[in-house]
Design a protein around this motif. Structure first.
Motif, PDB file in Angstrom:
ATOM      1  N   GLN A   1       9.618  -3.042   0.591  1.00 15.10           N
ATOM      2  CA  GLN A   1       8.233  -3.042   0.116  1.00 15.10           C
ATOM      3  C   GLN A   1       8.108  -3.765  -1.218  1.00 15.10           C
ATOM      4  OE1 GLN A   1       6.893   1.147   0.040  1.00 15.10           O
ATOM      5  NE2 GLN A   1       5.000   0.395   0.957  1.00 15.10           N
TER       6      GLN A   1
ATOM      7  N   GLU B   1       6.391  -4.705   9.942  1.00 12.38           N
ATOM      8  CA  GLU B   1       5.041  -4.395   9.478  1.00 12.38           C
ATOM      9  C   GLU B   1       4.377  -5.631   8.872  1.00 12.38           C
ATOM     10  OE1 GLU B   1       2.815  -1.292   6.371  1.00 12.38           O
ATOM     11  OE2 GLU B   1       4.953  -1.758   6.162  1.00 12.38           O
TER      12      GLU B   1
ATOM     13  N   THR C   1       3.723   7.599   1.047  1.00  9.54           N
ATOM     14  CA  THR C   1       3.880   6.881   2.310  1.00  9.54           C
ATOM     15  C   THR C   1       4.601   7.793   3.297  1.00  9.54           C
ATOM     16  OG1 THR C   1       4.049   4.755   1.167  1.00  9.54           O
ATOM     17  CG2 THR C   1       4.835   4.837   3.437  1.00  9.54           C
ATOM     18  N   ARG C   2       4.024   7.964   4.474  1.00 13.50           N
ATOM     19  CA  ARG C   2       4.645   8.775   5.513  1.00 13.50           C
ATOM     20  C   ARG C   2       5.087   7.848   6.643  1.00 13.50           C
ATOM     21  NH1 ARG C   2       1.833  12.256   8.214  1.00 13.50           N
ATOM     22  NH2 ARG C   2       3.303  14.003   8.249  1.00 13.50           N
TER      23      ARG C   2
ATOM     24  N   GLY D   1       0.933   7.546  -4.939  1.00 16.84           N
ATOM     25  CA  GLY D   1       0.793   7.284  -3.518  1.00 16.84           C
ATOM     26  C   GLY D   1       1.899   7.973  -2.746  1.00 16.84           C
TER      27      GLY D   1
ATOM     28  N   GLU E   1       1.063  -7.100  10.796  1.00 17.25           N
ATOM     29  CA  GLU E   1      -0.220  -6.909  10.107  1.00 17.25           C
ATOM     30  C   GLU E   1      -0.572  -8.083   9.194  1.00 17.25           C
ATOM     31  OE1 GLU E   1      -0.703  -3.111   8.305  1.00 17.25           O
ATOM     32  OE2 GLU E   1       0.377  -2.059   9.901  1.00 17.25           O
TER      33      GLU E   1
ATOM     34  N   ASP F   1       0.871  -1.173   0.000  1.00 17.95           N
ATOM     35  CA  ASP F   1       0.000   0.000   0.000  1.00 17.95           C
ATOM     36  C   ASP F   1       0.909   1.225   0.000  1.00 17.95           C
ATOM     37  OD1 ASP F   1      -1.788   2.010   0.369  1.00 17.95           O
ATOM     38  OD2 ASP F   1      -2.508   1.345   2.333  1.00 17.95           O
ATOM     39  N   TYR F   2       0.905   1.959  -1.089  1.00 15.60           N
ATOM     40  CA  TYR F   2       1.824   3.087  -1.229  1.00 15.60           C
ATOM     41  C   TYR F   2       1.263   4.388  -0.655  1.00 15.60           C
ATOM     42  CZ  TYR F   2       4.230   0.007  -4.554  1.00 15.60           C
ATOM     43  OH  TYR F   2       4.879  -1.038  -5.143  1.00 15.60           O
ATOM     44  N   ASP F   3       0.037   4.374  -0.199  1.00 13.25           N
ATOM     45  CA  ASP F   3      -0.603   5.603   0.272  1.00 13.25           C
ATOM     46  C   ASP F   3      -1.061   5.390   1.719  1.00 13.25           C
ATOM     47  OD1 ASP F   3      -1.477   8.167   0.140  1.00 13.25           O
ATOM     48  OD2 ASP F   3      -3.090   7.818  -1.287  1.00 13.25           O
ATOM     49  N   LYS F   4      -0.174   5.685   2.680  1.00 13.01           N
ATOM     50  CA  LYS F   4      -0.511   5.388   4.078  1.00 13.01           C
ATOM     51  C   LYS F   4       0.450   6.116   5.006  1.00 13.01           C
ATOM     52  CE  LYS F   4       2.512   1.369   4.261  1.00 13.01           C
ATOM     53  NZ  LYS F   4       2.624  -0.083   4.414  1.00 13.01           N
ATOM     54  N   ASP F   5       0.107   6.110   6.282  1.00 11.66           N
ATOM     55  CA  ASP F   5       1.001   6.556   7.351  1.00 11.66           C
ATOM     56  C   ASP F   5       1.396   5.334   8.165  1.00 11.66           C
ATOM     57  OD1 ASP F   5       0.536   9.069   6.438  1.00 11.66           O
ATOM     58  OD2 ASP F   5      -0.583   9.771   8.182  1.00 11.66           O
ATOM     59  N   LEU F   6       2.671   5.280   8.571  1.00 12.49           N
ATOM     60  CA  LEU F   6       3.161   4.141   9.334  1.00 12.49           C
ATOM     61  C   LEU F   6       4.027   4.628  10.488  1.00 12.49           C
ATOM     62  CD1 LEU F   6       3.485   1.011   9.603  1.00 12.49           C
ATOM     63  CD2 LEU F   6       5.572   1.249   8.229  1.00 12.49           C
TER      64      LEU F   6
END
Length: 819
Positions: free
Chosen positions: A80, A149, A815-816, A813, A153, A36-41
């Protein structure tokens, strides 16, 4: 009957439902690992947020408050997209493939353990600068953040392959990256096999002149004569059969002729239409899916860098900043020697030295094997290096009874600082500072091509062994390890490596050709990777007063074979347009048709033409006829056409025309006779495989690029999904290199090519372009698994921009990564 039909229908329907549910379940678990390239982690490893902006080519643009955070982001992005590739390469370096793949990889593990790749990498960590260790530690933390991660998850074990080859993934360490760099050195090394083969042929053909025909000295002065191997190493047999060697896709030990290659060139401002320097680079490696290369941009404290990285290695190895471009080509520096060690007849744990017998250094090593009993190896080292087994690299064929073979190789240094140089290049401002940074580079030896905004340069980087002037074989064949003159005496100073800065002609470049002519022992090598492409490159470079980005792209994609243009007039001189026209359907008529096609051909290895296939099949059959009777079983070692050999034979250089006569026959065959017979052989082979209509042949049908998955590529149910096959132009000796596989039922498959291409214009850096051969993702269900493959095949590129706004505008996307 109706009842039977009803039950059959129910059973078939039930089976279809079960199969559909199974397929859905498999897809569900496999797709869980799609990133998932569009997310906060939340990671806990960084001091401030790190952003990974993926542009529309899925190239990560990584931004962070500190350089350590940016390297952390690169590690996360690599893991990733390429986690399976990374952990498999790490297992290769550790000699632990057999724990996952069973007995089929035992021989790879045995050799890796003998070379001690991973322990040497662990030792080298302490030799690195504090800055390099800090960046590499941050990178390792980024990889581990992704592994954590995946575990927390339940993200499909990180890659679909993990379900088929399940094994725990250990945390990433700095030494892991260093070991992968050594695995790349293995892929680029080729001198060991050249030494062994030269010795084997010397045993069969003592005549040094004939030996120089089949393994020719590259043009240029300063070549030293070879001793006869049987006289230098007494007790060797004239011919010892080598054990068959199957090349496993995961093996870093490439067949002869398949070591690294590459092109790189640069133009100064006075040879550039734009007024800025120009540079192009396309490294050549074995094709695979995914490609070995991964594109990335890193925004460092000194500015942005963008280009080709290798997952597992925290550096942009070929690419540019806004001030400097750098590219790599294999230097073919002779950095390997085989030393024959004599065992003490009274104690096989000792070997002979200049000062008497000495104990081997030894250590036990256990190889655990899936579904089989483990193997315990006793690793041994002499002063000259690790002791290899006789069946490795065919060493037993040149090793007398009571002796063993050791390998001296610069990449086996316990204080390898090559990573200091790789990361240092990313911080260099100009040509001079880049050359200074590269002094710490050890192996594999490379020609480093550079272009800043004012200057261009090329520097050979890597450790060059210091050999004695009286070395028995000058490093060209195995030699006696106890004689002082054969032992390495340290290394030559970095300043002695070839260096070319701001050449008067304004153009610089390398196609793995011979770059310098110095007498032994200050030479670089007696064996080089190219004697052909360089001639076409010279013509293209000198054919224009000024160059542009597009003319550099044109040169990268050039498919005209200098070799074909040179050899065909020699080989076919007495065959073209001779004799009466033969009736249709006869072998003579087929030969005439083939010759007529070749007479009108300009040497372009275009995928849509028949001539490249006819030419390639002819030269292959010709070389087989020339060498089979002299070399006998060693003929199979020459899987590719040796252009200099065929030229020497047909020009009768130093009596080389003698190869045309078949020793076993009473008649004396001329070279024209052999050429005619070889053409008939080629036509028969073509007709059996592709049909009788020569005019409808396509080179691309035979010359398909083999982007195969290294593990799943041979699994019948999966290979259609994971392998990428493409009709391609080019050939063994064209600038758009497509090295053929050279053996088997499809010898012209394209297996070794430019998996990365980049062209940079420093008048307008953001107009620079690049491409890789497959896609960014290693996940075969990802849209980015093969999205660049067709662009690569067609000779297209994507922009190489350091403009942050452009990256964000086209983002697929963001990623933060948070503290």
């Amino acid at each position: 009957m109706a009842v039977i039909f009803k039950w059959l229908l129910r059973i078939v329907s039930g089976l279809l439902v079960v199969m559909g549910l199974a397929a859905s379940l498999i897809y569900y678990f496999a797709s869980r690992s799609l990133p998932d390239y569009d997310k906060d982690l939340q990671t806990g490893f960084v001091t401030a947020p790190v952003e990974i902006v993926r542009n529309n080519a899925n190239v990560p643009h990584i931004f962070g408050a500190r350089d350590e955070d940016v390297f952390f982001g690169l590690g996360y992005a690599h893991a990733q997209d390429r986690l399976w590739q990374m952990v498999t390469m790490r297992r290769t370096a550790q000699g632990r493939l057999s724990e996952v793949f069973g007995t089929q990889t035992v021989e790879i593990d045995r050799l890796i353990r003998r070379l001690d790749i991973y322990p040497l990498s662990v030792q080298s960590v302490d030799a690195l600068s504090d800055h390099t260790r800090a960046m590499m530690s941050a990178y390792a933390n980024g990889v581990n953040a992704r592994i954590n991660e995946v575990n927390s998850e339940a993200l499909g074990r990180g890659a679909p392959e993990m379900f088929l080859f399940n094994a725990p993934i250990a945390p990433w360490r700095v030494a892991d990256s260093l070991s992968i760099q050594r695995v790349m050195a293995l892929q680029l090394a080729g001198h060991l096999e050249e030494e062994v083969l030269r010795a084997r042929i010397s045993l069969l053909i003592p005549d040094e002149t004939r030996l120089s025909d089949i393994m020719p000295d590259f043009p240029g002065a300063g070549i030293a004569a070879l001793p006869e191997y049987s006289a230098m190493v007494p007790g060797t047999k004239r011919y010892v059969e080598a054990a068959p060697r199957a090349h496993h896709p995961l093996s870093p030990f490439k067949p002869r002729g398949m070591a690294g290659a590459s092109n790189a060139w640069a133009a100064a401002t006075n040879r550039s239409a734009s007024g800025g320097t120009l540079m192009a680079n396309d490294p050549h490696l074995e094709l695979s899916a995914p490609a070995i290369w991964y594109l990335a941009r890193m925004e460092l404290s000194k500015g942005g860098v963008i280009g080709g990285t290798i997952p597992g290695i925290p550096a942009v190895l070929t690419g540019r900043s806004d001030r400097l471009g750098w590219g790599l080509t294999s230097a073919y520096l002779d950095d390997q020697d085989v030393l024959i060690e004599e065992l003490n007849p009274a104690n096989p744990n000792q070997y002979r030295t200049p000062n008497g017998f000495k104990e081997f250094r030894t250590r036990s090593s256990i190889i655990n094997i899936k579904d089989a009993e483990p193997i315990t190896l006793t690793l041994r080292w002499s002063d000259n290096g690790p002791i290899l087994e006789g069946n490795q690299f065919d060493l037993k064929t040149v090793t007398p009874k009571g002796h063993v073979a050791a390998l001296s190789w610069t990449s086996l240094s316990p204080r390898d600082t090559s990573m200091d140089a790789a990361i240092g290049l990313m911080y260099a401002d100009d040509v001079r500072s880049a050359i200074a940074a590269a002094e710490k580079y050890i192996a594999p030896a490379q020609n480093l091509t550079l272009a800043d905004r004012e200057n261009i340069a090329m520097k050979t980087v890597g450790a060059n062994p210091r050999r004695a002037a009286l070395h028995q074989s000058k490093g060209r064949m195995p030699s006696l390890g106890w004689r002082p003159e054969n032992r390495w005496q340290g290394r030559l100073p970095y300043a002695s490596n070839p260096e070319f800065i701001a050449p008067i002609g304004g153009i610089i470049g390398n196609t793995n050709n011979k770059v310098i002519d110095r007498a032994f022992p200050l030479h670089m090598s007696f064996t080089w990777g190219d004697s052909q492409r360089v001639h076409r490159w010279e013509r293209l470079m000198q054919g224009r007063q000024v160059h542009t980005r597009d003319s550099f792209i044109e040169a990268q994609l050039d498919t005209v074979s200098f070799t074909a243009r040179s050899l065909l007039p020699l080989v076919a001189a007495d065959l073209w347009f001779t004799g009466e026209s033969a009736p249709d359907g006869t072998p003579e008529r087929q030969r005439q048709r083939a010759l007529a096609l070749l007479a009108e051909w300009n040497g372009e290895m275009n995928e849509h033409l028949p001539e490249p296939l006819i030419y390639s099949a002819w030269m292959r059959a010709l070389q087989t006829r020339l060498i089979k009777d002299e070399l006998g079983p060693l003929e199979v070692e020459f899987t590719h056409v040796e252009p200099l050999f065929i030229e020497r034979v047909f020009r009768d250089v130093d009596g080389a025309g003698a190869w045309c006569d078949v020793i076993q026959s009473a008649a004396v065959e001329s070279c024209s006779d052999v050429a005619r017979l070889a053409l008939d052989d080629a036509i028969i082979w073509i007709e059996e495989k592709y049909g009788r209509n020569l005019e409808s042949l396509r080179w691309g049908d035979a010359h398909q690029a083999t982007h195969d998955h290294q593990v799943l590529g041979e699994v019948s149910l999966l290979k259609a999904f994971v392998n990428i096959r493409q009709s391609t132009s080019g050939g063994d000796n064209t600038l758009q290199r497509g090295k053929t596989i050279g053996k088997g039922p499809d010898p012209f498959l394209n297996s070794h090519a430019a998996a990365y291409r980049g062209v940079y214009d420093f008048a307008d850096p953001d107009s620079s372009v690049f491409i890789i051969s497959t896609g960014q993702s290693g996940h075969f269900l990802s849209r980015y698994y093969d999205d660049m493959a067709q662009l690569w095949r067609r000779g297209e590129y994507v922009p190489m921009s350091l403009d942050e706004d452009l990256a964000r505008a086209a983002a697929v996307g963001v990623t933060r990564l948070l503290p």
